[in-house]
Design a protein around this motif. Structure first.
Motif, PDB file in Angstrom:
ATOM      1  N   ILE A 355      24.732  -8.617 -21.350  1.00 15.73           N
ATOM      2  CA  ILE A 355      23.476  -8.817 -20.618  1.00 15.73           C
ATOM      3  C   ILE A 355      23.197 -10.312 -20.510  1.00 15.73           C
ATOM      4  O   ILE A 355      23.261 -11.042 -21.506  1.00 15.73           O
ATOM      5  N   ASP A 356      22.887 -10.750 -19.286  1.00 13.52           N
ATOM      6  CA  ASP A 356      22.466 -12.136 -19.073  1.00 13.52           C
ATOM      7  C   ASP A 356      21.220 -12.107 -18.195  1.00 13.52           C
ATOM      8  O   ASP A 356      21.206 -11.462 -17.138  1.00 13.52           O
ATOM      9  N   LEU A 357      20.161 -12.777 -18.669  1.00 14.54           N
ATOM     10  CA  LEU A 357      18.916 -12.798 -17.894  1.00 14.54           C
ATOM     11  C   LEU A 357      19.080 -13.676 -16.650  1.00 14.54           C
ATOM     12  O   LEU A 357      19.717 -14.740 -16.706  1.00 14.54           O
ATOM     13  N   ASP A 358      18.486 -13.239 -15.561  1.00 13.16           N
ATOM     14  CA  ASP A 358      18.566 -13.975 -14.300  1.00 13.16           C
ATOM     15  C   ASP A 358      17.494 -15.059 -14.264  1.00 13.16           C
ATOM     16  O   ASP A 358      16.308 -14.802 -14.503  1.00 13.16           O
ATOM     17  N   ILE A 363      12.130 -20.183 -16.571  1.00  9.27           N
ATOM     18  CA  ILE A 363      10.999 -19.935 -17.474  1.00  9.27           C
ATOM     19  C   ILE A 363      10.890 -21.048 -18.503  1.00  9.27           C
ATOM     20  O   ILE A 363       9.797 -21.557 -18.787  1.00  9.27           O
ATOM     21  N   ASN A 364      12.017 -21.464 -19.071  1.00 10.08           N
ATOM     22  CA  ASN A 364      12.000 -22.560 -20.046  1.00 10.08           C
ATOM     23  C   ASN A 364      11.477 -23.847 -19.429  1.00 10.08           C
ATOM     24  O   ASN A 364      10.706 -24.591 -20.048  1.00 10.08           O
ATOM     25  N   LEU A 424      14.221  -1.706 -18.661  1.00  7.58           N
ATOM     26  CA  LEU A 424      13.527  -2.346 -19.780  1.00  7.58           C
ATOM     27  C   LEU A 424      13.354  -3.839 -19.538  1.00  7.58           C
ATOM     28  O   LEU A 424      12.299  -4.424 -19.813  1.00  7.58           O
ATOM     29  N   ILE A 425      14.408  -4.475 -19.032  1.00  7.64           N
ATOM     30  CA  ILE A 425      14.342  -5.912 -18.776  1.00  7.64           C
ATOM     31  C   ILE A 425      13.378  -6.203 -17.629  1.00  7.64           C
ATOM     32  O   ILE A 425      12.606  -7.169 -17.665  1.00  7.64           O
ATOM     33  N   LYS A 435       1.607 -12.754 -17.643  1.00  6.70           N
ATOM     34  CA  LYS A 435       2.448 -11.632 -17.255  1.00  6.70           C
ATOM     35  C   LYS A 435       3.738 -12.192 -16.668  1.00  6.70           C
ATOM     36  O   LYS A 435       3.708 -12.909 -15.665  1.00  6.70           O
ATOM     37  N   LEU A 436       4.839 -11.870 -17.329  1.00  6.92           N
ATOM     38  CA  LEU A 436       6.139 -12.385 -16.901  1.00  6.92           C
ATOM     39  C   LEU A 436       7.014 -11.241 -16.430  1.00  6.92           C
ATOM     40  O   LEU A 436       7.032 -10.159 -17.035  1.00  6.92           O
ATOM     41  N   ASN A 437       7.762 -11.507 -15.363  1.00 10.95           N
ATOM     42  CA  ASN A 437       8.723 -10.539 -14.844  1.00 10.95           C
ATOM     43  C   ASN A 437      10.081 -11.210 -14.762  1.00 10.95           C
ATOM     44  O   ASN A 437      10.216 -12.288 -14.161  1.00 10.95           O
ATOM     45  N   VAL A 438      11.051 -10.603 -15.392  1.00  7.68           N
ATOM     46  CA  VAL A 438      12.416 -11.116 -15.361  1.00  7.68           C
ATOM     47  C   VAL A 438      13.350  -9.985 -14.974  1.00  7.68           C
ATOM     48  O   VAL A 438      12.973  -8.807 -14.951  1.00  7.68           O
TER      49      VAL A 438
END
Length: 748
Positions: A355-358, A363-364, A424-425, A435-438
């Motif tokens: 799994i790798d977040l897009d 965000i950082n 879930l992600i 509120k964050l959406n990834v």
């Protein structure tokens, strides 16, 4: 030495005392016997004289005696004379004369006249007087002997008392020395006991505690008197437990019972019961010895609670991710080996899900690393709660996770799980009132279909993940063999990129930029090219994303800036083009280079160039990904009089807001708009150019390849252009020739 000398002196005194005692005893006995004999002789002589006198008088009166009586009297006289002769101590001549005279008398009493009789009695009287005197003298001598014996006895007794006293004192001193040594030994033992780093307990044969160290009181919480009321097994229940058997707490181990002198256990991990009721982990060393028919137990106890906690901490740090507390890469390998053993036994399958977040970097950079860390922790908790207890979710680093699943269904089950994980992600995260959406990209490799080793499956799941990213955000892909080619190419590019700068494999090409109204060359865009011996020509759209991923873009970017400014200086020196501008693309990753601005200023100064001769081009995507850092860097560059250009303008996002927010000097129209300028995109380009002019921005069009495109751009009042119509990107030497042969078209 002193002890041996005392023993020798004591022995000599005893032997001397015994010798003197024997000698004195024998001498006194001899004197006593002799005096006794001498003392008796005078009285015997005196009595004999009296008897002779009486018997002689009786014989004289013979008329009244019978012959038998005379004979008896004569015999008695003869016996008394013999006693006198044998025992008289005086002059023997008197005795001999009296003896002959009396014998004559006895033979012929009538022949003795008055004169002879007088002589005989006078002689006997003399003998009797001498004997009495001698007896008195002997009596006085006997008194002297007794006094001497008494004094000698006193002296000898005093000597014996002295000897006994000396020996007794020597013995007492010896006992005192022994007691002193024993006391010192006890003090030393107690001192060593109390200063021993470990807790020490001494117990008797019945297990009752004899003594303890200070550390034992600190560990167990009991005082010395309290210890002595306890059994050692009350503190250490498994004091005599062995790997093969357990012995009674009140008996010694079989090794002692069978006759061995000692029984030893070393560094055994067990538990101790403290006064507080707490159970403590300890390292136990036991030495049980038979001493003087008594079995003594010595237990050395080390508190290992902190040590175990430290080891647990080290193990946790080595095997768990610090941020999310998930298993890390090394523990994931161990978990995979456990799953593989179960899968092989039950003929099942394992899925390694990568799994790798897009766009996690966005965000950082926009919300800060603290927010990014919180998002990762929330995602880790969400994944852990969703998965089964037998499944493993681990963090590899950054925004990369892997999940290990085991199932008898190789495809259906894993597809369903992949969809659930993406959901879930994708679900909304609420962090610090935000509120964050990834989204995430997933790659899946299966055991045993795609391989049997963890490293192989991880590599293939990573390849599948990159394939998912190429499809767009929020996708999953199962590994296919065709993906291996893509991954192999990527790995090869990344491998060869390391050291490429050192090998001087990169070069910078320059594409001229032309003023559409004057036709003059006003600058150039610097474009990086890479030729590798193994890979050949590697296109920028292939190696630049990889360089941005592994961070090598920072070094490559500095190389391009350095070469470009050197090129601009050479142009000024050769052709006097003082207003010549060089444009350099700035990668989003370069925003993290804290020394970027200082490096640019240093290179400008080194080449004696004004700041405005350098234009840095940034894409709209870079601004969105690095909004927080970008505004700070852009303001610093603008303050340094370095010009800024928005590259690929119009390809997406809210361009107008970025133009108003950042201190841009130019916009560069994307070549896709220029390509359709004569057909569909003329209106869009007209609006974009008008908007830029309204914001006091100049416009550069890229990808101009035809004269018709150039003419339309001039009509829309676009200031500058670049493209194959003028020249492709060429190396510095070719660019010099281009300048020398270029003929400006001039205004129309």
């Amino acid at each position: 030495m002193t002890r041996n000398l005392t023993r020798l002196c004591s022995s000599l005194l005893v032997f001397i005392g015994i010798g003197l005692s024997a000698t004195l005893y024998l001498q006194l006995q001899s004197i006593k016997q002799q005096n006794s004999k001498l003392y008796l002789h005078p009285f015997a002589v005196s009595n004999a004289v009296k008897n002779i006198e009486v018997n002689l008088l009786l014989i004289t009166a013979a008329n009244s005696q019978t012959t038998s009586n005379i004979k008896t009297l004569s015999e008695e006289i003869q016996r008394d004379l013999s006693k006198i002769r044998n025992q008289y101590l005086g002059n023997q001549r008197d005795v001999d004369l009296a003896y002959h005279a009396i014998n004559i008398w006895l033979v012929d009493p009538k022949s003795i006249n008055h004169k002879n009789t007088t002589y005989i009695f006078r002689t006997l009287t003399h003998i009797h007087a001498y004997a009495i005197k001698k007896a008195q003298l002997l009596h006085e001598g006997s008194q002297s002997v007794r006094i001497y014996f008494f004094i000698t006895t006193l002296l000898f007794s005093a000597y014996l008392l002295t000897c006994v006293s000396f020996i007794y004192r020597a013995r007492i001193n010896k006992e005192k020395r022994l007691n002193r040594k024993l006391l010192n030994s006890k003090k030393r033992f107690k001192h060593l006991l109390n200063y021993a780093p470990n807790a020490v307990i001494l117990a008797a044969e019945d297990g009752l505690i004899i003594d303890t160290s200070t550390q034992a009181s600190k560990l167990f919480g009991y005082t010395q008197p309290e210890f002595k009321e306890l059994h050692i097994a009350d503190l250490i229940p498994n004091i005599h437990r062995r790997p093969d058997k357990e012995v009674s707490k009140s008996k010694a181990p079989p090794a002692i019972a069978s006759g061995k002198k000692t029984y030893v256990q070393k560094d055994r991990h067990t538990h101790a019961m403290l006064k507080s009721g707490e159970q403590a982990d300890i390292s136990l060393n036991v030495n049980i010895a038979a001493i003087d028919d008594e079995i003594i137990t010595l237990a050395s106890i080390r508190d290992i609670r902190e040590e175990l906690a430290y080891k647990e901490k080290i193990f946790h740090q080595a095997n768990y991710d610090f941020l999310t507390q998930l298993p890390n890469r090394s523990l994931a390998i161990d978990r995979f080996e456990q799953l593989r053993a179960l899968a092989e036994r039950n003929n099942e399958h394992i899925a390694v899900i990568f799994i790798d977040l897009d766009d996690f970097k966005k965000i950082n950079d926009t919300l800060g690393h603290e927010m990014g860390d919180k998002l990762l922790k929330n995602l880790a908790d969400r994944l852990s709660e969703h998965l089964r207890q037998e499944d493993t979710v681990a963090r590899l680093g950054g925004d990369e996770f892997i999940i290990l699943l085991r199932s008898g269904e190789p495809t259906t089950f894993f597809e369903k799980k992949a969809q659930e994980i993406l959901s879930l992600i994708k679900g909304e995260f609420k962090i610090d009132n935000r509120k964050l959406n990834v989204s995430g990209s997933i790659g899946i490799a299966l055991f045993p279909e795609n391989g049997r080793k963890y490293s192989e499956l991880l590599r293939k799941s990573d390849a599948a993940m990159y394939h998912s990213k190429a499809l767009g955000f929020n996708h999953y892909s199962f590994f296919l063999d065709s993906m291996s080619i893509e991954v192999s190419r990527r790995f090869a590019v990344e491998e060869e990129m390391l050291g490429a700068l050192t090998r001087d494999e990169f070069l910078v090409a320059f594409q001229p930029q032309v003023d559409l109204f004057t036709g003059h060359i006003i600058g150039a865009e610097a474009l990086c090219r890479w030729n590798n011996k193994r890979l050949g020509h590697v296109p920028p759209d292939e190696f630049i994303p990889i360089a941005e991923y592994n961070g090598e873009i920072i070094n490559i970017g500095r190389y391009v800036i350095k070469q470009s400014l050197t090129f601009a200086r050479q142009i000024n020196e050769k052709y006097g083009l003082e207003k010549f501008k060089i444009s350099v693309n700035l990668s989003p990753r370069q925003f993290t280079d804290e020394d970027l601005i200082d490096f640019i200023k240093q290179e400008l100064k080194k080449n004696n160039l004004p700041p405005h001769c350098l234009t840095l081009e940034v894409t709209e995507g870079a601004l969105i990904d690095n909004d927080g850092q970008a505004i700070e860097i852009f303001n610093a560059l603008s303050d340094a009089a370095i010009e800024l250009s928005m590259d690929d303008f119009g390809t997406g996002y809210s361009s107008l807001s970025h133009l108003r927010k950042y201190p841009f000097d130019h916009i560069k129209l994307d070549k896709t708009f220029v390509a359709d300028i004569t057909t569909s995109s003329k209106g869009l380009l007209s609006a974009a150019i008008a908007m830029a002019h309204a914001l006091n921005l100049k416009v550069v069009a890229e990808g101009v390849e035809t004269q018709a495109q150039q003419d339309e751009l001039k009509k829309l009042k676009c200031e500058f252009a670049q493209g194959y119509l003028f020249s492709p990107a060429v190396e510095a030497k070719s660019f010099f020739k281009f300048i020398e042969t270029y003929i400006p078209t001039g205004p129309t």
